[in-house]
Motif scaffolding. Structure first.
Motif, PDB file in Angstrom:
ATOM      1  N   ASN A  45      -9.548   2.797  -6.265  1.00 41.36           N
ATOM      2  CA  ASN A  45      -9.191   2.019  -7.588  1.00 41.36           C
ATOM      3  C   ASN A  45      -7.943   2.271  -8.005  1.00 41.36           C
ATOM      4  O   ASN A  45      -7.493   1.903  -9.084  1.00 41.36           O
ATOM      5  CB  ASN A  45     -10.214   3.089  -8.571  1.00 41.36           C
ATOM      6  N   GLY A  46      -6.845   2.290  -7.145  1.00 40.97           N
ATOM      7  CA  GLY A  46      -5.402   2.321  -7.358  1.00 40.97           C
ATOM      8  C   GLY A  46      -4.729   3.362  -7.868  1.00 40.97           C
ATOM      9  O   GLY A  46      -3.569   3.135  -8.446  1.00 40.97           O
ATOM     10  N   ALA A  47      -5.395   4.492  -8.075  1.00 39.07           N
ATOM     11  CA  ALA A  47      -4.900   5.694  -8.908  1.00 39.07           C
ATOM     12  C   ALA A  47      -4.157   6.434  -8.005  1.00 39.07           C
ATOM     13  O   ALA A  47      -3.448   7.544  -8.274  1.00 39.07           O
ATOM     14  CB  ALA A  47      -5.995   6.445  -9.780  1.00 39.07           C
ATOM     15  N   CYS A  48      -4.282   6.542  -6.594  1.00 41.40           N
ATOM     16  CA  CYS A  48      -3.439   7.467  -5.538  1.00 41.40           C
ATOM     17  C   CYS A  48      -2.899   6.539  -4.619  1.00 41.40           C
ATOM     18  O   CYS A  48      -2.731   5.434  -4.820  1.00 41.40           O
ATOM     19  CB  CYS A  48      -4.617   8.489  -4.821  1.00 41.40           C
ATOM     20  N   THR A  49      -2.304   7.239  -3.861  1.00 42.47           N
ATOM     21  CA  THR A  49      -1.390   6.396  -2.828  1.00 42.47           C
ATOM     22  C   THR A  49      -1.957   6.636  -1.327  1.00 42.47           C
ATOM     23  O   THR A  49      -1.150   6.407  -0.338  1.00 42.47           O
ATOM     24  CB  THR A  49       0.152   6.968  -2.759  1.00 42.47           C
ATOM     25  N   THR A  50      -2.968   6.848  -0.965  1.00 44.40           N
ATOM     26  CA  THR A  50      -3.685   7.235   0.335  1.00 44.40           C
ATOM     27  C   THR A  50      -3.395   5.920   1.209  1.00 44.40           C
ATOM     28  O   THR A  50      -3.361   5.824   2.202  1.00 44.40           O
ATOM     29  CB  THR A  50      -5.075   7.692   0.329  1.00 44.40           C
ATOM     30  N   CYS A  51      -3.945   4.843   0.287  1.00 42.51           N
ATOM     31  CA  CYS A  51      -4.091   3.435   0.994  1.00 42.51           C
ATOM     32  C   CYS A  51      -2.638   2.724   0.989  1.00 42.51           C
ATOM     33  O   CYS A  51      -2.458   1.511   1.250  1.00 42.51           O
ATOM     34  CB  CYS A  51      -5.054   2.659   0.483  1.00 42.51           C
ATOM     35  N   ALA A  52      -1.465   3.503   0.454  1.00 44.09           N
ATOM     36  CA  ALA A  52      -0.245   2.563   0.243  1.00 44.09           C
ATOM     37  C   ALA A  52       0.407   2.067   1.799  1.00 44.09           C
ATOM     38  O   ALA A  52       0.216   2.541   2.950  1.00 44.09           O
ATOM     39  CB  ALA A  52       0.791   3.500   0.011  1.00 44.09           C
ATOM     40  N   VAL A  53       0.821   0.816   1.407  1.00 40.58           N
ATOM     41  CA  VAL A  53       1.551   0.149   2.605  1.00 40.58           C
ATOM     42  C   VAL A  53       2.972  -0.156   2.161  1.00 40.58           C
ATOM     43  O   VAL A  53       3.087  -0.250   1.136  1.00 40.58           O
ATOM     44  CB  VAL A  53       0.810  -0.863   3.114  1.00 40.58           C
ATOM     45  N   ARG A  54       3.698  -0.545   3.283  1.00 39.84           N
ATOM     46  CA  ARG A  54       5.148  -1.186   2.796  1.00 39.84           C
ATOM     47  C   ARG A  54       4.762  -2.512   3.655  1.00 39.84           C
ATOM     48  O   ARG A  54       4.416  -2.962   4.548  1.00 39.84           O
ATOM     49  CB  ARG A  54       6.129  -0.401   3.495  1.00 39.84           C
ATOM     50  N   VAL A  55       5.221  -3.621   2.469  1.00 43.34           N
ATOM     51  CA  VAL A  55       4.981  -4.966   2.762  1.00 43.34           C
ATOM     52  C   VAL A  55       6.137  -5.360   3.521  1.00 43.34           C
ATOM     53  O   VAL A  55       7.361  -5.271   2.861  1.00 43.34           O
ATOM     54  CB  VAL A  55       4.732  -5.679   1.482  1.00 43.34           C
ATOM     55  N   LEU A  56       6.106  -6.047   4.660  1.00 43.42           N
ATOM     56  CA  LEU A  56       7.027  -6.322   5.686  1.00 43.42           C
ATOM     57  C   LEU A  56       7.382  -7.729   5.135  1.00 43.42           C
ATOM     58  O   LEU A  56       8.513  -8.229   5.584  1.00 43.42           O
ATOM     59  CB  LEU A  56       6.756  -6.123   6.998  1.00 43.42           C
ATOM     60  N   SER A  57       6.299  -8.698   5.181  1.00 44.33           N
ATOM     61  CA  SER A  57       6.521 -10.071   4.716  1.00 44.33           C
ATOM     62  C   SER A  57       5.390 -10.345   4.250  1.00 44.33           C
ATOM     63  O   SER A  57       4.134 -10.173   4.280  1.00 44.33           O
ATOM     64  CB  SER A  57       6.840 -10.798   6.122  1.00 44.33           C
ATOM     65  N   GLY A  58       5.599 -11.540   3.303  1.00 42.20           N
ATOM     66  CA  GLY A  58       4.229 -11.982   2.612  1.00 42.20           C
ATOM     67  C   GLY A  58       4.292 -11.573   0.977  1.00 42.20           C
ATOM     68  O   GLY A  58       5.076 -10.860   0.473  1.00 42.20           O
ATOM     69  N   GLU A  59       3.268 -12.146   0.391  1.00 38.12           N
ATOM     70  CA  GLU A  59       3.307 -11.810  -1.210  1.00 38.12           C
ATOM     71  C   GLU A  59       1.740 -11.549  -1.189  1.00 38.12           C
ATOM     72  O   GLU A  59       0.784 -11.981  -0.695  1.00 38.12           O
ATOM     73  CB  GLU A  59       3.350 -13.211  -1.839  1.00 38.12           C
ATOM     74  N   LEU A  60       1.620 -10.414  -2.236  1.00 42.67           N
ATOM     75  CA  LEU A  60       0.349  -9.817  -2.812  1.00 42.67           C
ATOM     76  C   LEU A  60       0.395  -9.943  -4.233  1.00 42.67           C
ATOM     77  O   LEU A  60       1.478  -9.803  -4.839  1.00 42.67           O
ATOM     78  CB  LEU A  60      -0.094  -8.764  -1.968  1.00 42.67           C
ATOM     79  N   GLU A  61      -0.732  -9.705  -4.813  1.00 43.45           N
ATOM     80  CA  GLU A  61      -0.982  -9.382  -6.251  1.00 43.45           C
ATOM     81  C   GLU A  61      -1.630  -7.863  -6.378  1.00 43.45           C
ATOM     82  O   GLU A  61      -2.639  -7.557  -5.562  1.00 43.45           O
ATOM     83  CB  GLU A  61      -1.743 -10.333  -6.853  1.00 43.45           C
ATOM     84  N   GLN A  62      -0.869  -6.932  -7.216  1.00 44.83           N
ATOM     85  CA  GLN A  62      -1.714  -5.531  -7.488  1.00 44.83           C
ATOM     86  C   GLN A  62      -1.594  -5.127  -8.672  1.00 44.83           C
ATOM     87  O   GLN A  62      -0.735  -4.229  -9.016  1.00 44.83           O
ATOM     88  CB  GLN A  62      -0.962  -4.777  -6.277  1.00 44.83           C
ATOM     89  N   ASN A  63      -1.973  -5.803  -9.671  1.00 46.40           N
ATOM     90  CA  ASN A  63      -1.929  -5.650 -10.966  1.00 46.40           C
ATOM     91  C   ASN A  63      -2.807  -4.267 -11.309  1.00 46.40           C
ATOM     92  O   ASN A  63      -2.394  -3.708 -12.401  1.00 46.40           O
ATOM     93  CB  ASN A  63      -2.598  -6.835 -11.863  1.00 46.40           C
ATOM     94  N   GLU A  64      -3.693  -4.089 -10.614  1.00 50.03           N
ATOM     95  CA  GLU A  64      -4.382  -2.706 -10.824  1.00 50.03           C
ATOM     96  C   GLU A  64      -3.851  -1.387 -10.292  1.00 50.03           C
ATOM     97  O   GLU A  64      -4.313  -0.506 -10.407  1.00 50.03           O
ATOM     98  CB  GLU A  64      -5.775  -2.902 -10.409  1.00 50.03           C
ATOM     99  N   ALA A  65      -2.783  -1.457  -9.749  1.00 48.45           N
ATOM    100  CA  ALA A  65      -2.124  -0.499  -8.899  1.00 48.45           C
ATOM    101  C   ALA A  65      -1.666   0.637  -9.900  1.00 48.45           C
ATOM    102  O   ALA A  65      -0.258   0.807  -9.832  1.00 48.45           O
ATOM    103  CB  ALA A  65      -1.106  -0.945  -7.731  1.00 48.45           C
ATOM    104  N   MET A  66      -2.311   1.287 -10.509  1.00 52.38           N
ATOM    105  CA  MET A  66      -1.801   2.472 -11.513  1.00 52.38           C
ATOM    106  C   MET A  66      -1.050   3.416 -10.861  1.00 52.38           C
ATOM    107  O   MET A  66      -0.215   3.982 -11.587  1.00 52.38           O
ATOM    108  CB  MET A  66      -3.013   2.837 -12.307  1.00 52.38           C
TER     109      MET A  66
END
Length: 99
Positions: A45-66
């Motif tokens: 649900n965007g509350a921790c950083t276990t699934c964190a990635v570094r974006v190397l290229s491209g665009e995404l939307e992550q409005n819920e990444a608390m």
């Protein structure tokens, strides 16, 4: 009808690369799991950083990444569990202590 994007994920910890197709209205982590990718996650649900990635290229939307500070977002980090693709992407997983 939602656009679909190719998301290339490099899992640094396992040395595995995945390329998955993700509709623009689906979370990247959920779509990747449905296509047999085995990626790290915890809360979903965007509350921790276990699934964190570094974006190397491209665009995404992550409005819920608390769980991700504005500073880390500016540095190119994202949480796959609450991210929607907005273009083809290339990302790599991070260790939790890096984020």
């Amino acid at each position: 009808m939602a656009d679909t994007y190719n998301v290339h994920i490099h899992d640094r910890q396992k040395g595995i690369d995945y390329t998955v197709q993700v509709p623009s209205d689906r979370y990247i982590l959920q779509a990747a799991e449905n296509q047999t990718a085995n990626l790290p996650f915890a809360c979903r649900n965007g509350a921790c950083t276990t699934c964190a990635v570094r974006v190397l290229s491209g665009e995404l939307e992550q409005n819920e990444a608390m769980g991700l500070s504005p500073d880390l977002r500016e540095q190119g980090y994202a949480l796959l569990c609450v991210s929607y693709p907005r273009s083809d992407l290339e990302v790599e997983t991070q260790d939790e202590d890096e984020v």
